[in-house]
Each structure stands twice: as C-alpha cells, then as structure tokens.
Design an enzyme around this catalytic site. Structure first.
Site, PDB file in Angstrom:
ATOM      1  CG  ASN A  10      44.007  39.168  41.541  1.00 31.85           C
ATOM      2  OD1 ASN A  10      44.435  40.235  41.971  1.00 31.85           O
ATOM      3  ND2 ASN A  10      43.230  39.078  40.472  1.00 31.85           N
ATOM      4  CG  HIS A  60      42.606  40.186  36.122  1.00 37.90           C
ATOM      5  ND1 HIS A  60      41.277  40.523  36.149  1.00 37.90           N
ATOM      6  CD2 HIS A  60      42.744  39.102  36.932  1.00 37.90           C
ATOM      7  CE1 HIS A  60      40.643  39.689  36.965  1.00 37.90           C
ATOM      8  NE2 HIS A  60      41.505  38.822  37.450  1.00 37.90           N
ATOM      9  CD  GLU A  88      41.895  34.750  36.558  1.00 37.96           C
ATOM     10  OE1 GLU A  88      41.838  34.392  37.739  1.00 37.96           O
ATOM     11  OE2 GLU A  88      41.913  35.939  36.219  1.00 37.96           O
TER      12      GLU A  88
HETATM   13  P1  PGA Z   1      37.853  34.939  42.103  1.00 36.93           P
HETATM   14  O1  PGA Z   1      38.828  35.848  41.218  1.00 36.93           O
HETATM   15  O2  PGA Z   1      38.703  33.856  42.716  1.00 36.93           O
HETATM   16  O3  PGA Z   1      37.277  35.873  43.121  1.00 36.93           O
HETATM   17  O4  PGA Z   1      36.828  34.357  41.195  1.00 36.93           O
HETATM   18  C1  PGA Z   1      39.857  35.296  40.445  1.00 36.93           C
HETATM   19  C2  PGA Z   1      40.588  36.365  39.698  1.00 36.93           C
HETATM   20  O5  PGA Z   1      39.957  37.309  39.194  1.00 36.93           O
HETATM   21  O6  PGA Z   1      41.827  36.327  39.572  1.00 36.93           O
END
Ligand code: PGA
Length: 257
Positions: free
Chosen positions: A13, A99, A171
């Site tokens: 991402n 998200h 997440e």
């Molecule tokens: P990160 O982000 O790996 O920087 O924690 C993950 C995401 O928001 O998809």
C-alpha cells in the site's frame, strides 16, 4: 489449515506516495531482483496517477495492480471520483476499500464502504475490505465486536460469486505506521473472529475469503505472521516503499507442506 484456494497475497500500500518519477525509480530497483513464486501472489496498491505507468512496467511480470479506493457509481456527475470500470480498463484487479485513513480523514462510513464493495464486485474488481479497531476500543476489550460489526456492515447484502473474489485486511489502527505491530497471536485471534463472521454471512464461500494482516509489517516480523495458517497474507505500508525491504517481505518463508 490454510485452504489451498487461499494463496497468500502480499499487497503493498503505497498510500499518497510515488510520483511517476519515483515509481519508475522504485521499479528500476525492485524488478531486476524480484522472483515470482507460484505459492504466493504479489500486488501493488498505488495512487491513480501511477497506475498506467505500473501497468506498462509490470507487463509480463506476475505482479498484480491494485487501486486504493473507488467510487460506488459507474459514471455521472461525481467530480473528482474514479469508478470501477475506469480501473479495470487500466488492468487493475484489486482495490482497497475503507482503509482507516479514509475513514478518518474523509469520513468514509460503513454504508459508503458497503456501496464501494458492491460496485467493485459488479465489475470483477476484487475488493480488499480494510477493518480494524482503535486503541481505546482494544483497551476496553471491544476489539472483536467492533471488527465483527465492521465486517457485517460492509458485507451487508453482498453476495460474491466466489469467496475468492473478496479479501479482508485486518489492520488495527494503533499498529498502522507506528512500528508497533500486533503480535501474531493477537492477529490470529482477530482473524478467527473475522473468519467466523465471514462463514455466518457467506456460508461456505466464507472459507475462501483471504484475510490479510496489516500494521507495521517489516522484514523482521513477516515470517512470524506468515507462519500462522490463519493469516493469508499481509498489507504493507511503510516497508513497501523501500524496494529492498519489500523484496524481503515478498520472499517470506513458506509454510512447511
Ligand atoms: P504500515 O501501513 O505498514 O505503514 O503500518 C499499513 C497500511 O496502512 O496499510
């Protein structure tokens, strides 16, 4: 055990990073070192403005193209929005939906998320539904019920042709971009909650939905996450922006057969 139909998905991402110049520089480093492997799927979720560049550069490589959002109507007076047919035309096969950064900064709610998932599935675009609890919710012991509700609302009335067309990314908000990843055990507990809800909502199809973990995934913790049969892949933010780190992540150790 992980069902054989749930091929692990490693999804980068890029968030609001990568100009065309930076995307090209990244791929100049990443592609010569990348080795595709049939036991895993790799895809990049990038800003709309670099999708065409990636499409061209990834031709003939076993790497998928993903968007970070879409609108729920196919066309019409929706200034600034991008629809599913516009994405599939560019060779996009996945799109993130809901998200936490969009829920937070753009006030996306569960109803909008539900409409976006329906729009994606109408056009054979695989939605990656993002769910996750805030830290105070976890402290209050309500992480499981919060995430279960998010899944139920997002998938209300949704009937994918196949469970394989749907991906859920767990997440936890407190783990995103903080360097404080969930422990694999905590992630597995939440993945089990999500799997149970998917079975309730989708019956047998719920088994084929892939559930990813996201939040501070790094080269240092990827093998521990991928050693858990409940974890069908990862969504990687910060570490995916560094080609050498993302190469290590996509090269995670496979589960013993
Ligand atoms: P990160 O982000 O790996 O920087 O924690 C993950 C995401 O928001 O998809």
């Amino acid at each position: 055990m992980t069902s054989p139909s749930r091929r692990p998905l490693i999804l980068a991402n890029a968030k609001m990073n990568l100009t065309i110049g930076r995307a090209n520089a990244y791929l100049d480093q990443f592609l010569p070192a990348y080795r595709a492997s049939p036991d895993r799927e790799v895809a990049f979720a990038v800003p709309f403005t670099v999708l065409a560049t990636l499409r061209e550069r990834l031709q003939g490589r076993a790497i998928g193209l993903a968007a970070q959002d879409l609108f729920w109507e196919d066309e019409g007076p929706y200034t600034g929005e991008i629809s599913a047919p516009m994405l599939t035309e560019l060779g996009v096969s996945y799109t993130l939906v809901g998200h936490s950064e969009r829920r937070m900064h753009l006030w996306e709610d569960d109803r909008m998320v539900n409409s976006k998932i329906r729009a994606a599935l109408r056009h054979d675009l695989r939605p990656v539904l993002c769910v996750g609890e805030a830290e105070d919710t976890r402290m209050a012991g309500a992480a499981g019920s919060r995430v279960r509700d998010q899944v139920a609302l997002a998938l209300d009335g949704v009937k994918p042709r196949s469970g394989a067309d749907l991906v859920v990314a767990y997440e936890p908000i407190w783990a995103i971009g903080t360097g404080r990843a969930a422990s694999p055990a905590d992630a597995v507990e939440m993945h089990n909650v999500i799997r149970a809800e998917l079975r309730r909502l989708l019956g047998g199809q719920g088994e084929a939905v892939r559930i990813l973990y996201g939040g501070s995934v790094t080269p240092g913790n990827i093998d521990a996450f991928m050693a858990c049969p409940e974890i069908d892949g990862v969504l990687v933010g910060g570490a995916s922006l560094k080609p050498e780190e993302f190469l290590r992540i996509v090269g995670f150790l496979p589960l013993p057969a």
